[in-house]
Design a protein around this motif. Structure first.
Motif, short mmCIF file in Angstrom:
data_model
loop_
_atom_site.label_atom_id
_atom_site.label_comp_id
_atom_site.label_asym_id
_atom_site.label_seq_id
_atom_site.Cartn_x
_atom_site.Cartn_y
_atom_site.Cartn_z
N SER A 183 60.00 -35.93 -9.77
CA SER A 183 58.99 -34.90 -9.98
C SER A 183 58.68 -34.71 -11.46
CB SER A 183 59.44 -33.58 -9.36
OG SER A 183 59.64 -33.71 -7.96
N ALA A 238 57.70 -28.62 -5.97
CA ALA A 238 56.72 -27.64 -6.43
C ALA A 238 57.23 -26.86 -7.64
CB ALA A 238 56.34 -26.70 -5.30
N GLU A 242 50.47 -27.88 -9.04
CA GLU A 242 50.33 -28.58 -7.75
C GLU A 242 48.93 -29.15 -7.58
OE1 GLU A 242 52.58 -27.06 -4.22
OE2 GLU A 242 52.71 -25.25 -5.45
N GLN A 248 55.41 -26.63 -11.35
CA GLN A 248 55.03 -25.36 -11.97
C GLN A 248 55.75 -25.16 -13.29
OE1 GLN A 248 55.24 -21.98 -9.40
NE2 GLN A 248 54.43 -20.56 -10.93
#
Length: 529
Positions: A256, A290, A302, A294
């Motif tokens: 991520s 997520a 997102e 953020q």
């Protein structure tokens, strides 16, 4: 500054450099060479920096700074081994404590690191030599700074972790946890008001070494918020996190972080990164975390991530055009009905006429001698061609529509945009292709839209051929790439050329730009055949 003004300024710099190179006479031009070389470096015009520095050295300019400029130009133009050779001759002439020596040692570490990462795993002895040479250079830069040069220290740390993960000898051993703790202390000693973007990028790498990904996310966010963090800097950070730290394989949180950085890079002016086709082909079903998006990208994280994922999905419909001599261009899948209702029910591949042509008198390849490879779908499959449906000369639309023997290959047609974007400051288009004919790699490149000849203000000399210009010249292998709009990743053009291009719409002069052919000009020509 408007796109036209920025492009004109870059062109002016390049013309000044070309003029100086052509008239360079020796030592009397020393200050002019130094000033212009520094400007070329600042603007990352490395092709002319290399030419200028090499010419100056040939004429007897042995100043260390000129050799350093040459080495950096070679490294940034993907010739790190030659850069390492230049630095090997330079370093013995520089004394410890000379700021130029610290810079040269850092470049030497980078050059050998790039050599190592470019070598195949089978070349084990060469990889080990490059790895130990890189570590030795970074270690020297760190030691000679009194162990205060955190940039050199974190690169040494990254190499140590890489060597440990891949069971490679590093030369003099590094105690990883101890060095990470030492670098934390060095970074913590910097006054808060002096902590710039590079400080936070370095701190993020140290946090990864300490396996504290939450702290890495915090520092990456601060790094992104720095006005000095350019797309070029982000691309380097991405290479470090993916190639050395292998963060993409560190679970969903590590992946991520990489994907958030990729999205941030594409959002930046001039954003560009290469992504292995395998990373597109094997996208995990689990979305990015997520909270990480953020933490790094803010409240719109997102949305930005979803936008980038749409672009990566489009890459599955982009292919390499391959001849026995290697990759010769790029193509992409289009639905017949999107170009001409008479072609409904079929899908084709669109590329350039200067890439594939049936005319033996043209400098292109016959469809009988080429095949396609969809690296992001099935890199091992050679997809056969079944002839040319339609083609337009290089001097007109420079386009060839190929019929393909699809069999069971799954590659969806790319959506076609009905109109061109409005040209205004900051309007972006994106190119996906195979730069340098690269294997197993795509280039996602942001280009600022400069001007176009489409409705309603366009003034094309030939109303049947509408062109558009976008910022920086792409690399060989990009011919035939799709050019997308920013909002929906829909195809607006077929990329066909790059370099110093004459301005469009009757505007005087020229500028360094890409040139694409409006997809609707191509569709109309096919309908009128």
């Amino acid at each position: 500054m408007s796109p036209a003004e920025a492009a004109a300024e870059r062109l002016g710099l390049r013309r000044r450099a070309a003029g100086l190179i052509a008239t360079l006479a020796g030592a009397r031009d020393g200050q002019a060479v130094a000033d212009l070389a520094a400007e070329l470096r600042q603007e990352r015009q490395f092709d002319l920096l290399e030419e200028l520095a090499e010419r100056a050295r040939t004429l007897g300019d042995d100043r260390p700074r000129i050799s350093l400029y040459l080495a950096q130009a070679l490294i940034d133009r993907d010739r790190p081994r030659l850069g390492a050779d230049v630095l090997a001759g330079l370093l013995p002439t520089l004394e410890a404590g000379d700021p130029l020596r610290a810079e040269a040692l850092g470049l030497a570490g980078r050059s050998w690191k790039d050599v190592m990462l470019a070598l195949p795993e089978a070349a084990e002895a060469l990889r080990q030599h490059a790895l130990s040479s890189s570590a030795r250079s970074y270690r020297a830069a760190f030691e000679e700074s009194g162990r205060c040069n955190s940039w050199a220290g974190v690169n040494l740390l990254a190499l140590a972790v890489y060597a440990d993960r891949n069971a490679l000898p590093l030369g003099e051993p590094v105690e990883i946890d101890g060095l990470a703790a030492e670098l934390c202390n060095v970074l913590d000693s910097v006054a808060p008001e002096q902590r710039d973007g590079w400080h936070h990028a370095t701190a993020a790498e140290v946090a990864v070494a300490r396996r504290d990904l939450a702290d890495a996310e915090r520092h990456i966010r601060l790094y992104l918020e720095s006005p000095a963090t350019t797309a070029f800097a982000l691309a380097g950070t991405l290479r470090q996190f993916t190639r050395l730290w292998c963060l993409r394989s560190e679970g969903v949180r590590g992946r991520s972080i990489v994907e958030a950085l990729e999205a941030a890079t594409l959002e930046r002016e001039g954003g560009h990164f290469d992504i292995p086709a395998a990373a597109v082909r094997e996208r995990p079903e689990e979305p990015a975390r997520a909270a990480t998006l953020q933490a790094i990208l803010g409240n719109t994280g997102e949305v930005t991530y979803s936008w980038m994922q749409m672009g990566l999905a489009r890459a599955k419909s982009v292919c390499a055009v391959v001849h026995s001599t290697g990759r010769v261009g790029t193509g992409f899948v289009v639905a017949g009905a999107a170009l001409d209702p008479r072609l409904d029910g079929e899908k084709f591949v669109l590329t350039n006429r200067h890439v594939v042509s049936e005319d033996p008198g043209e400098d292109a390849f016959s469809p009988d001698d080429c095949h396609l490879v969809f690296e992001a779908v099935d890199p091992g499959r050679k997809v056969a061609l079944d002839g040319i449906v339609w083609s337009s000369p290089v001097g007109e639309l420079d386009a060839t529509l190929l019929r393909v023997r699809w069999e069971d290959l799954e590659a969806d047609p790319l959506p076609i945009a009905p109109r061109l974007p409005i040209v205004d400051a900051g309007q972006r288009v994106y190119v996906i292709g195979h730069p340098r004919g690269a294997e197993l790699s795509f280039s996602l490149q942001d280009n600022e839209l400069l001007e176009h000849e489409g409705p309603t203000a366009g003034k094309p000399p030939n109303p049947k051929v509408c062109k558009l210009h976008y910022r920086a010249p792409t690399e060989h292998g990009s011919s035939g790439s799709p050019v997308f709009n920013r909002s929906e990743w829909k195809v607006i053009a077929l990329h066909h050329a790059g370099g110093e291009m004459a301005r469009l719409n009757g505007n005087s002069g020229s500028w360094p730009a890409n040139e694409g052919i409006w997809i609707q000009s191509i569709a109309k020509a096919i309908q009128e055949r």
